[in-house]
Design an enzyme around this catalytic site. Structure first.
Site, PDB file in Angstrom:
ATOM      1  N   CYS A 122       0.849  -1.192   0.000  1.00 27.93           N
ATOM      2  CA  CYS A 122       0.000   0.000   0.000  1.00 27.93           C
ATOM      3  C   CYS A 122       0.886   1.244   0.000  1.00 27.93           C
ATOM      4  O   CYS A 122       1.629   1.480   0.956  1.00 27.93           O
ATOM      5  CB  CYS A 122      -0.922  -0.006   1.223  1.00 27.93           C
ATOM      6  SG  CYS A 122      -1.963   1.468   1.362  1.00 27.93           S
ATOM      7  N   PHE A 123       0.809   2.031  -1.055  1.00 26.99           N
ATOM      8  CA  PHE A 123       1.648   3.221  -1.156  1.00 26.99           C
ATOM      9  C   PHE A 123       1.161   4.336  -0.230  1.00 26.99           C
ATOM     10  O   PHE A 123       1.962   5.172   0.206  1.00 26.99           O
ATOM     11  CB  PHE A 123       1.678   3.724  -2.601  1.00 26.99           C
ATOM     12  CG  PHE A 123       2.448   2.843  -3.529  1.00 26.99           C
ATOM     13  CD1 PHE A 123       3.826   2.933  -3.602  1.00 26.99           C
ATOM     14  CD2 PHE A 123       1.807   1.902  -4.315  1.00 26.99           C
ATOM     15  CE1 PHE A 123       4.548   2.113  -4.447  1.00 26.99           C
ATOM     16  CE2 PHE A 123       2.515   1.075  -5.165  1.00 26.99           C
ATOM     17  CZ  PHE A 123       3.895   1.179  -5.233  1.00 26.99           C
TER      18      PHE A 123
END
Length: 274
Positions: A122-123
């Site tokens: 998850c950025f």
């Protein structure tokens, strides 16, 4: 890879900036506009109830966001039998024997570690999502979508009262942006009002994206799969959907639904302790 590492730094800062702007607009613009006469406002007025609801949604969204970052998936690289002088990249490419790695593990190049039941990176949190923080990630997506929906409704009510317009027509919201842009460049619309209108569409986009991602993730959990397993075509053992839910949310799922709490420990750690 450089672009991904840069995105891994920019995306969390972007999310925190949007959260701060949303909080300021709700507390200092939308909610005060609901008070017509503070001296005669009843205890359970719509403004106070809306403010309490927004604070509840925001506290859960940010609380689970912090727990996703704190509950980083465990680095299993040192526990894997990679062999003397072996590189993780060799294991990732499949040059090592199948028995050299635990099932459902994956090496993330951005985090530089091997995690159990890797789902995705998850950025917006700058962290991998695995067995230890999956529940907090689901709660984060859920409450973020609800907070965006709440802000969208409050923003539309504010714009409706400020510009004396009605959203009874479904096409009114779709034509609001192009009509507002023309008014803004003609000088008939203030910059603050234009900013709120832009935020409406941003809240709509983020809310729909988080809601869709949350529903997709819940479907995978019911099947006992992860996004990484689906992408790689890994066949998982069929189990009852109740067991799959309990593995992620635990027995005290209601507590985690109401307040941000630490996720249950991974099954790998429980087996390791035994």
């Amino acid at each position: 890879m450089l672009v991904l590492r840069l995105l891994n730094v920019v995306a969390p800062a972007y999310f925190l900036c949007i959260s701060l702007v949303t909080f300021v607009l709700q507390i200092f613009v939308f909610i005060p506009s609901m008070f017509r006469d503070p001296s005669t406002t009843p205890l359970f007025s719509p403004a106070l109830l809306h403010g309490a609801l927004f604070l509840f949604l925001s506290a859960n969204a940010l609380g689970n966001y912090v727990l996703v970052i704190q509950s980083s998936p465990e680095d299993l690289g040192k526990d894997l039998n990679l062999g003397k002088g072996a590189e993780l990249a060799d294991w990732l490419d499949g040059s090592r024997s199948p028995g050299s790695a635990l099932p459902s593990t994956h090496f993330c190049r951005l985090c530089a570690r091997v995690t159990q039941r890797h789902d995705h990176h998850c950025f917006f949190t700058g962290n991998c999502i695995g067995s230890r923080n999956m529940r907090n990630f689901i709660m984060f997506c859920l409450y973020t979508s609800l907070a965006c929906l709440d802000s969208l409704v409050a923003g539309m009510a504010y714009i409706s009262a400020t510009l004396s317009m009605s959203f009874a027509d479904p096409l009114a919201f779709l034509t609001l942006l192009p009509h507002s842009i023309s008014q803004f460049f003609s000088g008939a619309l203030l910059s603050s009002e234009m900013f709120v209108i832009l935020m409406l569409y941003l809240w709509l986009g983020i809310g729909l994206a988080c809601a869709g991602f949350c529903c997709h993730q819940m479907l995978l959990i019911l099947r006992g799969q992860t996004r990484y397993q689906v992408r790689k075509g890994v066949v998982v053992r069929a189990r009852p959907w109740r067991e799959n839910l309990q593995e992620v949310f635990g027995k005290k799922w209601l507590l985690g639904l109401l307040i941000p709490v630490q996720n249950v420990e991974s099954s790998y750690r429980r087996q390791k302790e035994k």
